[in-house]
Design a protein around this motif. Structure first.
Motif, mmCIF file in Angstrom:
data_model
loop_
_atom_site.group_PDB
_atom_site.id
_atom_site.type_symbol
_atom_site.label_atom_id
_atom_site.label_comp_id
_atom_site.label_asym_id
_atom_site.label_seq_id
_atom_site.Cartn_x
_atom_site.Cartn_y
_atom_site.Cartn_z
ATOM 1 N N THR A 56 -15.314 21.354 -1.687
ATOM 2 C CA THR A 56 -15.396 20.840 -0.836
ATOM 3 C C THR A 56 -15.442 19.892 -0.169
ATOM 4 O O THR A 56 -14.864 19.449 1.174
ATOM 5 C CB THR A 56 -14.006 22.042 -0.210
ATOM 6 N N PHE A 57 -16.701 19.638 -0.094
ATOM 7 C CA PHE A 57 -17.414 18.504 0.618
ATOM 8 C C PHE A 57 -17.017 17.347 0.886
ATOM 9 O O PHE A 57 -16.468 16.507 1.404
ATOM 10 C CB PHE A 57 -19.195 18.516 0.099
ATOM 11 N N LEU A 58 -16.098 16.808 -0.533
ATOM 12 C CA LEU A 58 -15.685 15.148 -0.430
ATOM 13 C C LEU A 58 -14.455 15.300 0.627
ATOM 14 O O LEU A 58 -14.787 13.648 1.343
ATOM 15 C CB LEU A 58 -14.734 15.608 -1.876
ATOM 16 N N PHE A 59 -13.325 16.659 0.903
ATOM 17 C CA PHE A 59 -12.748 16.453 1.399
ATOM 18 C C PHE A 59 -12.987 15.688 3.004
ATOM 19 O O PHE A 59 -13.007 15.211 3.876
ATOM 20 C CB PHE A 59 -12.353 17.349 2.454
ATOM 21 N N GLY A 60 -14.178 16.648 3.415
ATOM 22 C CA GLY A 60 -14.934 16.438 4.349
ATOM 23 C C GLY A 60 -15.788 15.416 4.976
ATOM 24 O O GLY A 60 -15.762 15.007 5.830
ATOM 25 N N ALA A 61 -15.921 14.965 3.475
ATOM 26 C CA ALA A 61 -16.180 13.403 3.687
ATOM 27 C C ALA A 61 -15.596 12.450 3.619
ATOM 28 O O ALA A 61 -16.636 11.111 4.422
ATOM 29 C CB ALA A 61 -17.613 12.779 2.016
ATOM 30 N N GLU A 62 -15.165 12.574 3.029
ATOM 31 C CA GLU A 62 -13.527 11.152 3.543
ATOM 32 C C GLU A 62 -13.120 11.669 5.272
ATOM 33 O O GLU A 62 -12.500 10.680 5.349
ATOM 34 C CB GLU A 62 -12.722 12.076 2.782
ATOM 35 N N LEU A 63 -13.025 12.610 5.675
ATOM 36 C CA LEU A 63 -13.399 12.653 7.469
ATOM 37 C C LEU A 63 -14.003 11.557 7.627
ATOM 38 O O LEU A 63 -13.338 11.258 8.840
ATOM 39 C CB LEU A 63 -12.613 13.705 7.753
ATOM 40 N N ASP A 64 -15.014 11.470 7.417
ATOM 41 C CA ASP A 64 -15.886 11.579 8.722
ATOM 42 C C ASP A 64 -15.832 9.887 7.662
ATOM 43 O O ASP A 64 -16.744 9.779 8.639
ATOM 44 C CB ASP A 64 -17.418 11.969 7.596
#
Length: 146
Positions: A56-64
């Motif tokens: 799920t890191f890619l979701f957070g990275a896109e938010l960042d």
């Protein structure tokens, strides 16, 4: 009402470096306990070239990267009325610390329910690495309350 002509609109791509410290922090935040997400030696001993990107890191990275803010501006949405409805991931290959991941997203559907009291925005994304290899496909559904 959200402008339905935005269906099939491609959003500005987000590019993110998978930085070790950020990956370790995220893994700790989600409660991951497997040493491969924290210790480079453990990751290599398990056959990985570096720390793997946590689930799920890619979701957070896109938010960042500002992707949500850009989408909100495009759709003219009030953050106070936004709900995160769904999120799903399809993984095709591992991503690791040091990889540069680019996420390209498209609005694939906009619809309403309950006589327009709720609007839904479906966003499909493709995450590729620096070799243009598909890492993951992401699907998100945003819900807007009116």
């Amino acid at each position: 009402m959200i402008d339905r002509s935005l269906v099939n609109h491609e959003l500005t791509a987000s590019t993110m470096l998978m930085e070790r410290g950020r990956l370790k922090f995220f893994a700790k935040a989600i409660g991951e306990t497997d040493a491969i997400y924290f210790d480079e030696a453990a990751a290599r001993a398990a056959g990985h070239p570096d720390l793997p990107v946590p689930p799920t890191f890619l979701f957070g990275a896109e938010l960042d990267s500002g992707g949500l803010e850009k989408l909100m501006q495009l759709l003219k949405l009030d953050l106070r009325k936004l709900l995160h409805g769904e999120q799903e991931f399809t993984y095709h290959r591992m991503a690791y610390a040091g990889d540069c991941i680019t996420v390209r997203s498209t609005i694939t559907d906009i619809y309403d329910k309950k006589g327009g009291a709720l609007e839904f925005v479906v966003k499909q994304s493709r995450a590729t690495n620096q070799r243009d290899e598909l890492v993951a496909e992401l699907r998100a559904v945003l819900v807007i309350r009116h």
